[in-house]
Design an enzyme around this catalytic site. Structure first.
Site, PDB file in Angstrom:
ATOM      1  N   LYS A  80       0.834  -1.203   0.000  1.00  0.00           N
ATOM      2  CA  LYS A  80       0.000   0.000   0.000  1.00  0.00           C
ATOM      3  C   LYS A  80       0.871   1.257   0.000  1.00  0.00           C
ATOM      4  CE  LYS A  80      -3.828   1.980   2.718  1.00  0.00           C
ATOM      5  NZ  LYS A  80      -4.720   1.734   3.882  1.00  0.00           N
ATOM      6  N   SER A 155      -9.240   2.699   3.131  1.00  0.00           N
ATOM      7  CA  SER A 155      -8.242   3.323   2.266  1.00  0.00           C
ATOM      8  C   SER A 155      -7.336   2.329   1.543  1.00  0.00           C
ATOM      9  CB  SER A 155      -7.374   4.272   3.101  1.00  0.00           C
ATOM     10  OG  SER A 155      -6.690   3.551   4.113  1.00  0.00           O
ATOM     11  N   SER A 179     -10.242   0.387   7.018  1.00  0.00           N
ATOM     12  CA  SER A 179      -9.602   0.510   5.718  1.00  0.00           C
ATOM     13  C   SER A 179      -9.161  -0.800   5.068  1.00  0.00           C
ATOM     14  CB  SER A 179      -8.392   1.444   5.811  1.00  0.00           C
ATOM     15  OG  SER A 179      -8.824   2.756   6.030  1.00  0.00           O
TER      16      SER A 179
END
Length: 477
Positions: A80, A155, A179
């Site tokens: 990520k 996210s 997330s």
């Protein structure tokens, strides 16, 4: 005909060890999938083919040399873009950091590499990970492969898209308010938010709020458990750590162990006053409860009255505190997105006393909540209140405060368990009539990911989901 991306991560690792496929073949196939599909889906911010192929060549050399091999050698994955990667740009989803290249890896990056995985690059994330959807001014939105007109959640939206579209079999995400679980729900995946302290946030991750942690997104329970095994463990100096599993035990092994009869509490109280579930979400939750009962578990409602309005207010203040430390030069604050500016402004407006009161209130609430629900082995709850949202649903009007209110209504359940620090997973048991996934959340006692993994594996066996693929899965790479 089976293609390489049809294989699970564990199947890919076994094929490498058996000499049936090479790490280079796996990585090239994964890179071809990215090249063919990513322009329409927005999974990646940065792709690093040269580094990935060099790592694959090194993995092949290890196979040829013989001896003991890492458990996931040669398996493609992705990191990520909120996590630091030495030598690879890390943007945090923000144009201000479009050219930032760290010199240090986050601990989770080091651990995944040590387990033998090979990163293809950095997955899409919203600016500094604040929203529960993924969109930024660098590469645009991460779109659900099930319907590219829908947001992929956030996210860790890019990570989820990469897995759901068959670019990689599993990917690393992080979760400070939902997330991992929200993108898992939106994209038909299994995602684990580990218990607080299970996975190190070293060397830069802050434990001040205690909300955020790293975790896996995968298509199968066993793949996610194997990735958690690779991620887990403290690093010297960590402010918090979970007790290790007993010697010889693994999260992967938990997926194969009998779970027994569990007492499961249906938790429908939200910190968000007036949270209303769409009919499809209610149907998904009821279906999950019925499935659990059919497997012999007891399902009962958790008594209400555990949440008071001050809990939401304290969480909002603590969430905004993260915005006070953004390393953005004052002259470039205007380049931030409206939501980021809104949360940063709220955080900076807090007095030291208000900040400490909010942090203390959450810690006291966490103790009360865990004590009040301890009679249940597992809690059952929605992930989101609504089905996957269309592009632009949260922020089309450019109003950061309104954007935040829409997110609170949509993600009204997940952040509660970041506050308590309990482990939680999203299980893909339901699809809407028009083919959109809707996940269901299971929450464990503190430090008890093992029960969640065992229960999720039982659900997966009873109602398999890994064979369900979005459009484009069979497209030639």
């Amino acid at each position: 005909m089976t293609q390489l991306h049809d294989l699970t991560a564990l199947e890919q690792a076994a094929a490498v060890r058996a000499g049936e496929v090479s790490p280079t073949e796996l990585v090239r196939h994964a890179l071809d999938r990215v090249a063919a599909l990513d322009a329409g889906l927005g999974a990646f911010v940065t792709v690093t083919p040269e580094r990935a192929l060099a790592a694959a060549a090194a993995a092949e050399a290890r196979v040829r040399a013989g001896g003991e091999l890492p458990p996931l050698l040669g398996v493609p994955t992705a990191i990520k873009d909120l996590n630091n990667t030495a030598g690879v740009r890390t943007t945090f989803g923000c144009p201000v950091f479009a050219d930032f290249v760290p010199t240090t890896d986050d601990a989770v990056v080091t651990k995944l590499a040590a387990a033998g995985t090979i990163s293809l690059g950095k997955t899409n994330t919203p600016e500094f990970g604040f929203p529960c959807y993924t969109d930024n001014d660098l590469v645009g939105p991460a779109r659900s492969p099930w319907d590219p007109q829908r947001l992929a959640g956030g996210s860790s939206g890019g990570a989820a898209v990469a897995v759901a579209a068959g670019m990689v079999p599993f990917a690393q995400g992080s979760d400070g308010g939902g997330s991992i679980r929200i993108p898992a729900s939106v994209n038909g995946l299994f995602g684990i938010k580990p218990t607080r302290g299970r996975v190190s946030n070293a060397p830069f991750g802050s434990d001040v709020t205690g909300l955020g942690t790293n975790g896996p997104l995968a298509r199968t329970v066993r793949d996610a458990a194997a990735m958690l095994d690779a991620m887990a463990g403290p690093v010297t100096g960590d402010a918090a750590w979970a007790p290790p599993l007993p010697p010889g035990e693994t999260f992967l092994a938990a997926a194969d162990r009998p779970v027994g009869r569990l007492r499961i509490g249906r938790a429908l109280e939200s910190p968000m006053p007036g949270a209303v579930l769409q009919p499809e979400v209610t149907a998904a939750l009821d279906d999950a409860a019925a499935l659990l009962e059919s497997l012999g578990h007891e399902v009962a409602d958790v008594p209400g009255g555990l949440l008071t309005p001050d809990v939401l207010a304290a969480f909002e203040r603590v969430w905004s505190l993260s915005g006070t430390l953004l390393p953005v030069p004052p002259e470039r604050v205007g380049e931030l997105r409206p939501l980021t500016r809104e949360l940063r402004g709220r955080g900076l407006a807090l007095s030291a006393q208000a900040a400490m009161e909010a942090l203390t209130a959450l810690r006291l609430f966490s103790r009360r909540y865990v004590e009040a629900t301890d009679a249940f082995d597992v809690l059952l709850s929605p992930v989101t209140t609504m089905t996957p949202r269309p592009l632009g649903w949260f922020d089309a009007d450019g109003d950061g405060a309104a954007d935040f209110e829409r997110q609170k209504a949509y993600a009204a359940f997940t952040a509660l368990y970041n506050v308590t620090g309990q482990p939680a997973v999203s299980v893909p048991l339901h699809w809407t009539g028009d083919g959109l996934p809707v996940g269901t959340m299971l929450v464990g006692r503190p430090a008890d990911e093992v029960t969640l993994v065992a229960l999720a594996a039982q659900l997966e066996q009873a109602r398999p989901w890994a064979h369900r693929h979005p459009p484009g899965w069979h497209a030639d790479a």
